[in-house]
Design a protein around this motif. Sequence first.
Motif, PDB file in Angstrom:
ATOM      1  N   GLY C 191      41.805  21.706 -18.557  1.00  0.00           N
ATOM      2  CA  GLY C 191      42.143  21.514 -17.151  1.00  0.00           C
ATOM      3  C   GLY C 191      43.432  22.210 -16.759  1.00  0.00           C
ATOM      4  O   GLY C 191      43.604  22.617 -15.612  1.00  0.00           O
ATOM      5  N   GLY C 192      44.349  22.336 -17.709  1.00  0.00           N
ATOM      6  CA  GLY C 192      45.605  23.012 -17.408  1.00  0.00           C
ATOM      7  C   GLY C 192      45.503  24.523 -17.470  1.00  0.00           C
ATOM      8  O   GLY C 192      46.408  25.227 -17.035  1.00  0.00           O
ATOM      9  N   VAL C 194      42.683  26.417 -16.380  1.00  0.00           N
ATOM     10  CA  VAL C 194      41.778  27.051 -15.417  1.00  0.00           C
ATOM     11  C   VAL C 194      42.028  26.529 -14.004  1.00  0.00           C
ATOM     12  O   VAL C 194      42.688  25.515 -13.815  1.00  0.00           O
ATOM     13  N   ASP C 195      41.517  27.238 -13.020  1.00  0.00           N
ATOM     14  CA  ASP C 195      41.657  26.772 -11.634  1.00  0.00           C
ATOM     15  C   ASP C 195      40.300  26.535 -10.983  1.00  0.00           C
ATOM     16  O   ASP C 195      40.150  26.705  -9.781  1.00  0.00           O
ATOM     17  N   VAL C 196      39.340  26.146 -11.790  1.00  0.00           N
ATOM     18  CA  VAL C 196      38.011  25.802 -11.280  1.00  0.00           C
ATOM     19  C   VAL C 196      37.709  24.354 -11.674  1.00  0.00           C
ATOM     20  O   VAL C 196      38.417  23.773 -12.486  1.00  0.00           O
ATOM     21  N   PRO C 197      36.653  23.765 -11.095  1.00  0.00           N
ATOM     22  CA  PRO C 197      36.332  22.382 -11.454  1.00  0.00           C
ATOM     23  C   PRO C 197      35.995  22.240 -12.935  1.00  0.00           C
ATOM     24  O   PRO C 197      35.295  23.084 -13.502  1.00  0.00           O
ATOM     25  N   ALA C 225      45.842  16.685 -16.066  1.00  0.00           N
ATOM     26  CA  ALA C 225      45.515  17.932 -15.373  1.00  0.00           C
ATOM     27  C   ALA C 225      44.678  17.613 -14.141  1.00  0.00           C
ATOM     28  O   ALA C 225      43.766  16.789 -14.203  1.00  0.00           O
ATOM     29  N   SER C 226      44.959  18.264 -13.037  1.00  0.00           N
ATOM     30  CA  SER C 226      44.178  18.051 -11.821  1.00  0.00           C
ATOM     31  C   SER C 226      42.897  18.873 -11.890  1.00  0.00           C
ATOM     32  O   SER C 226      42.815  19.866 -12.603  1.00  0.00           O
ATOM     33  N   GLY C 227      41.907  18.435 -11.151  1.00  0.00           N
ATOM     34  CA  GLY C 227      40.661  19.194 -11.094  1.00  0.00           C
ATOM     35  C   GLY C 227      39.642  18.763 -12.122  1.00  0.00           C
ATOM     36  O   GLY C 227      38.603  19.389 -12.278  1.00  0.00           O
ATOM     37  N   VAL C 228      39.934  17.658 -12.809  1.00  0.00           N
ATOM     38  CA  VAL C 228      39.031  17.167 -13.844  1.00  0.00           C
ATOM     39  C   VAL C 228      38.330  15.915 -13.348  1.00  0.00           C
ATOM     40  O   VAL C 228      38.973  14.998 -12.839  1.00  0.00           O
ATOM     41  N   SER C 229      37.011  15.855 -13.478  1.00  0.00           N
ATOM     42  CA  SER C 229      36.295  14.605 -13.233  1.00  0.00           C
ATOM     43  C   SER C 229      35.408  14.319 -14.432  1.00  0.00           C
ATOM     44  O   SER C 229      35.198  15.186 -15.282  1.00  0.00           O
TER      45      SER C 229
END
Lengths: 250, 250, 250, 250, 250, 250, 250, 250
Positions: C191-192, C194-197, C225-229
């Motif tokens: 997550g840290g 890349v800048d994709v979901p 990290a943001s962007g992680v589900s």
Amino acid sequence: MTKRELEGMMEEVRAGTLAPEEAAARLRAAPFEDLGFAKVDHGRELRQGAAEVVYGAGKTAEQVCAIVRAIRRGGARRVLVTRLDAAKAASLAAAEPDARWDATSRLAVVGPAPEPDGAGEICVCAAGTSDLPVAEEAAQTAEALGNRVVRLYDVGVAGLERLLAHVGELQRARVVVAVAGMEGALASVVGGLVDVPVVAVPTSVGYGAAFEGLAALLAMLNSCASGVSVVNIDNGFGAGFLASRINHLA
Amino acid sequence: MTKRELEGMMEEVRAGTLAPEEAAARLRAAPFEDLGFAKVDHGRELRQGAAEVVYGAGKTAEQVCAIVRAIRRGGARRVLVTRLDAAKAASLAAAEPDARWDATSRLAVVGPAPEPDGAGEICVCAAGTSDLPVAEEAAQTAEALGNRVVRLYDVGVAGLERLLAHVGELQRARVVVAVAGMEGALASVVGGLVDVPVVAVPTSVGYGAAFEGLAALLAMLNSCASGVSVVNIDNGFGAGFLASRINHLA
Amino acid sequence: MTKRELEGMMEEVRAGTLAPEEAAARLRAAPFEDLGFAKVDHGRELRQGAAEVVYGAGKTAEQVCAIVRAIRRGGARRVLVTRLDAAKAASLAAAEPDARWDATSRLAVVGPAPEPDGAGEICVCAAGTSDLPVAEEAAQTAEALGNRVVRLYDVGVAGLERLLAHVGELQRARVVVAVAGMEGALASVVGGLVDVPVVAVPTSVGYGAAFEGLAALLAMLNSCASGVSVVNIDNGFGAGFLASRINHLA
Amino acid sequence: MTKRELEGMMEEVRAGTLAPEEAAARLRAAPFEDLGFAKVDHGRELRQGAAEVVYGAGKTAEQVCAIVRAIRRGGARRVLVTRLDAAKAASLAAAEPDARWDATSRLAVVGPAPEPDGAGEICVCAAGTSDLPVAEEAAQTAEALGNRVVRLYDVGVAGLERLLAHVGELQRARVVVAVAGMEGALASVVGGLVDVPVVAVPTSVGYGAAFEGLAALLAMLNSCASGVSVVNIDNGFGAGFLASRINHLA
Amino acid sequence: MTKRELEGMMEEVRAGTLAPEEAAARLRAAPFEDLGFAKVDHGRELRQGAAEVVYGAGKTAEQVCAIVRAIRRGGARRVLVTRLDAAKAASLAAAEPDARWDATSRLAVVGPAPEPDGAGEICVCAAGTSDLPVAEEAAQTAEALGNRVVRLYDVGVAGLERLLAHVGELQRARVVVAVAGMEGALASVVGGLVDVPVVAVPTSVGYGAAFEGLAALLAMLNSCASGVSVVNIDNGFGAGFLASRINHLA
Amino acid sequence: MTKRELEGMMEEVRAGTLAPEEAAARLRAAPFEDLGFAKVDHGRELRQGAAEVVYGAGKTAEQVCAIVRAIRRGGARRVLVTRLDAAKAASLAAAEPDARWDATSRLAVVGPAPEPDGAGEICVCAAGTSDLPVAEEAAQTAEALGNRVVRLYDVGVAGLERLLAHVGELQRARVVVAVAGMEGALASVVGGLVDVPVVAVPTSVGYGAAFEGLAALLAMLNSCASGVSVVNIDNGFGAGFLASRINHLA
Amino acid sequence: MTKRELEGMMEEVRAGTLAPEEAAARLRAAPFEDLGFAKVDHGRELRQGAAEVVYGAGKTAEQVCAIVRAIRRGGARRVLVTRLDAAKAASLAAAEPDARWDATSRLAVVGPAPEPDGAGEICVCAAGTSDLPVAEEAAQTAEALGNRVVRLYDVGVAGLERLLAHVGELQRARVVVAVAGMEGALASVVGGLVDVPVVAVPTSVGYGAAFEGLAALLAMLNSCASGVSVVNIDNGFGAGFLASRINHLA
Amino acid sequence: MTKRELEGMMEEVRAGTLAPEEAAARLRAAPFEDLGFAKVDHGRELRQGAAEVVYGAGKTAEQVCAIVRAIRRGGARRVLVTRLDAAKAASLAAAEPDARWDATSRLAVVGPAPEPDGAGEICVCAAGTSDLPVAEEAAQTAEALGNRVVRLYDVGVAGLERLLAHVGELQRARVVVAVAGMEGALASVVGGLVDVPVVAVPTSVGYGAAFEGLAALLAMLNSCASGVSVVNIDNGFGAGFLASRINHLA
């Protein structure tokens, strides 16, 4: 890859003895060999001071053998395989004639036994007879990594004399591994008797409110004795590995 | 009481210089001083290689001061008091003028600061700014026990560059303390980068499914990196103490 | 049934081309076919952009075959069956000659393979060899739904070089699926980078305090990290399906 | 740092325009500014497509202000601060006059509001009035990252008409964020109505066996609808961020 | 023993038609027959309005048969045996020729089928095909206790049309039993559509974070719809019994 | 080793009849015999008022037999082996002809049956037929330790008459053991009826939210009746042992 | 919206008295009024047989008042507001002069008290004095919905006489609500004494291993008495509502 | 009401000295006095061998005083009130001049102190200073019920000498109460040293993975020492009561 290695590689690039594309490729490809289902890390022995260790559970016999072969091809003198059942162990023995496997610990060691070169002794103590598989995994791991190991088994705290009678062995050790299921009190009692690091291993021995090792795990994490740290439930390997690492500190 | 001390005392009994009743009484009474609500252990400094440590939470200011006084009366050069809030710290400072207290770590050290005499450096790294109270408790504990400490803060794995840029400091240390809340991944990543013992400290930083540190605790116990062991959630003291013990192994 | 379809049907009623009773009956009966033990939804392919998926566990071979047959009768080009064991897969193959089943992922695809028509690549990365069944379920699901998939296996964070060497593949992807058991740290590290979901899939790989995937699940939910589900433990299908959905957004 | 950047830097080294020591130092020092208690990552905006986000809980007002200042000094146009209480928000407003803070979401945005540049709309739906703080955190985060947001509040499944009446808005969105506490059923129902990614956010709304959001979390992880993934309990920010990321995919 | 019966017995004592010792003995001995391993309660049919029910799991075939025989000897017209596996069912059939056993529900009914005498219909709805064993246990229990049952299966909320198409059956029922595993959302949605009591039955269907039915159980307990109550995981019998009791209220 | 024994041994040392080295050695070696995998404690019978008890689960038949033999060699009149399956029981019977084993309780008693010498009766009551294995383990343990036992089985609280009819037996006992699974309410009801100690034993009988005995365990720990204490789930042995200990208090 | 209403509306469309666009709009807009933060459901009284109920916790006093006003504007004769603290209750009383609030139950009823029109009596029994707030919430809810309520308080099972003395009241009721914290045994005992539906309400009364009501919740879910179902911890409202619904079945 | 009392009452009925209606009424009304919010049980002192005990938490000062007054009116010589805070204690002291309250244990005793009449001594030992409130609740309860109590505080197992020095006091006791938080190992160690019943009390002392006493609770339930049983977390009263009951066995 350490900072020093990075600087070294860059110096080669500047000196013209290494093309930049090649440097980047080496960064990406060098440290391991790709088997598709696994990436074998030839650098770990150098980087981490020990041979690659293969976690045998959840892999097929074919995968285990292929990984061991690749590691040895990479130059490793010794490979440990943990949690290997008897059937896979037979396959491994067929593929690697110098593999030795122990039924209690389910640990296989491929390659020659090392000379003990640790600074002191590691004492592995276990609360009950049922904890032996985990205790032996710790002890044999430590031996395979070059340590002298003293075993104190069946020294649970309900019969304190059994433990106190061996306080000498305990206090002579450089690291103590304390293995216990059920209420896991051994770690706290041992932690109060010695002044060296104690690696506590909760086991899944017990029933009911032992909750597969949770009771012992929580007890050990809350030990009122200082100097105690904990590894995963039944993780004899991890405890033996860490004890060895401490025992090999320069 | 070790086996050697027991043999020594018995030799005195045989030599007639110690009455048997007295020996038994000494066994019972000697090692500590009874304050009623607490039994102060004057033997621990000798036996465990460190001053007595007082757990400040759940004790009144009066109890803390009385225990510290008793320990010092027993000859201890230095006393640590953990989890001490500001009000109790003020009471302690009034009673013991050479007490120093740090608001971040809530740790008080009574007595002169020691010279660092550990074998190497201890590196304390922390994932985020919110983990600082725990990280400082570890670092200051280690310093109070005679260690040089290197701090690497805000090096969480979501911004890997921050950690990788300091891989040199990490790899130079003799012990690493890894402090992290939330998902606690720092311990695994650090564990893969060094070949020394890593003491992982989960913190209660986070919310929701962090469940007061449970998520980080479980993650650290399941670390895929070898050489990692874990102490209780928010137990900075325990990590600093253990790191010091490892760093002082002969 | 969307608002537009409802308005359309009402327009017919007003125009006299559809009797009101019939309209209500159609509402009730149209979208699925009732097999007694299951209601096959012929509308899902239109409504949700993908063929019906049959969850194979907990159904008999007869039920699986009957449902697949009904779905195809409804006009679906392709049917996926998840968590299908070998015996049921054989029954399905007998009933549907164009069914393909993979032993690792336990996924069966009935009908012709699609042309990849997603906007970019989906990168499926997995921490260890034992995570492959889940990772392959994700990868093959995504392929069956019309996506190009790049696989990065055995890139757990304890050997960071293995992952960093492939940062290019990671960063080229439009969606990343991160599969890991044990401490689940892979999701945060990826997550840290890349800048994709990033769709994180905890697996039940591990033992002891892994608690059948709970440790990895909690870690991933708390990713710094943001962007992680996150999807359910071992839910490779769900991750592949969601990744495909993201990759097919207009 | 991507592979391409690494190759570029190495090319400079080979060309003699960059000294190798300098290259290594740059690797170590460049991407962030060290405030002691925090390392501000000036590279994140480039690398991850969004401004640095500061987690306000667990930091002092002074730390928040210092970090925001450093980020802006690094050139960021916009900084988000989450979970900021009113007192810290006042301090921030004093330090950064263009900060806007919302009492419901506890979110502060420092810097000018962006033009919506996402591909479509994000629909944020919430089950009950008590879920609004989390829903607004998601919605305002998405708006601050350049998205048009449609809000559907109080559409819990116990009164299905409220949700069905808005199925048009739901189905027009490119991403749906479903926010619910208690039994969290909204995520499954919404997931069955749309064919775009659904980001589910469990909230800690409820009591008793809601166990601070655990019930909703588990329900959402087990959603029988495909295309649903889950973020941490009460993590409105994470959902808004991920929704924005999906909405900005090229 | 009700207050009225007690008064009656005392009246007999006063009237001299019953000796006091006998009265006390009757109190102790009358209501059941002691088989040693079980006390068969002949009074339950009168007292609780239904035949004795035997929980078949955890009893041997011999114990089941002996208990059934004793109950019938006591005059019961009908006996239900729940959770009976095929082997024990065969033993029961040999002993009691009028026993009927259903493989899906694992329920055996011994004695003649009753005429439906409940006030209205009971609607049993189930979310998925895998929930059928539990749903059938509920439905067949209700039928054996004299109720008309309407079955709605495979009406999970991810395909809302399937449920909405049957809203008529739902709203015609006097009691609804809602059976669902995974996220258990069916109970809330059904609860919002009807104005009669809803008995929710969580099932252990699912995997991973379903935690053997815990997710569905928690969801149902937190249902945002009023009028919903919950029985134990997989307790189809309990739901059918309670539904019958409600349906037989005068 | 008690204080009195220690003083006695020291007196011998002073009198010259015991060498100090010998005294220390005796301390260390005397109380048990080391079989390698187990340390047999010959002192326990004296020290704890009962024969050594061997926990049969998790030991091989060979280990069980060897331990029993060693205990008897040490002079014990009677040995109990708990949780012994049929196969190991056969091995034990071959080795020790006077061993008696019960299939329900899985308890083996080696050596002659004792005369009851406890002060009163122990009443073992159990809620359901499925609780018998645990109840019998308690009852037979108590009998093997010299107690008269009264059994009250199938007296669960849903049919209160069954219990109330036996209130005489209950109130005549000196200790009551209450065995129950499911909701474990028996302990509270019994606790309110008697004025002697109640030892509550939760069992793993039940399913679903019984969570393998957790529900009964928690219920019993929270009993609103005073005088109730609890042992581990399914720990019939522990309850019988404790009841015997109470019944043998002078 | 029932099937019948849908058919009716369609008939109007066909008859030309309703434009199709209008019909669709009515479907979407009619049943509730949108306050922005809440959608007030004017249809619920008709559809579910009871006035709208407002959950007061987690809403501001302004929100509560606005929602109540809107509901009454919609024609409701009576509104219940649950979990309302004293301050909000004062605001509500200022806005709605006919609001009555009870400090024990925290329940407010706005509008005239109804005549009891249920078929029988509802008996609310509670184990201890500390359970009164929950018991009163149940009782007052039932009264506000038109039921006669009999209260039996402080009838915990540790003093069985207190409950048995009131077996007449229990057995006369048409529905029983059983409220208990701690070990929650009351539900099972009551369930065995009556032949009507028992709604069990676990409360958070207790400490330690009561785990905020979890112990009572699990006990009640595992009740060995048939006819018992369970609502959320402390959910007195839900129990009273359900009891009323059962008591009003035609 | 015991069987003997029932027989007696029936004899009176037969003799004509008691009307049957009166007998039934007496059964219902006699044993307690109804205060509306509480039913005071005047029979408990006779039936259970101890005065009524009032649980002070969760009751108002008014309720506590009213209940105490009613109990004394019923003839009780002594009333215990547990978990009473300082404010309520002041109210009680105003109402009952002979009430004594202890701030550490939060226990109030109303009425004259009893003469010790138990068979032996009760030893209450506690692991740490923070456990004193619970230990004192146990000790003072036992004293108020007529027992001699020996206190051993701060004898945690990390400093085993502190406990071993007092093995004489331990072994002289007739019952031991072992109070400990954190890892709760004290119970096991004490259990191995004595041959009398050990009542273990886990406390909520600790932090992190102590989980409010859960760690100690599980440890004590899994004690490897026989003769140990457990009461609820922090339940000093329960332990003191049970110890007294054992100590008063004839």
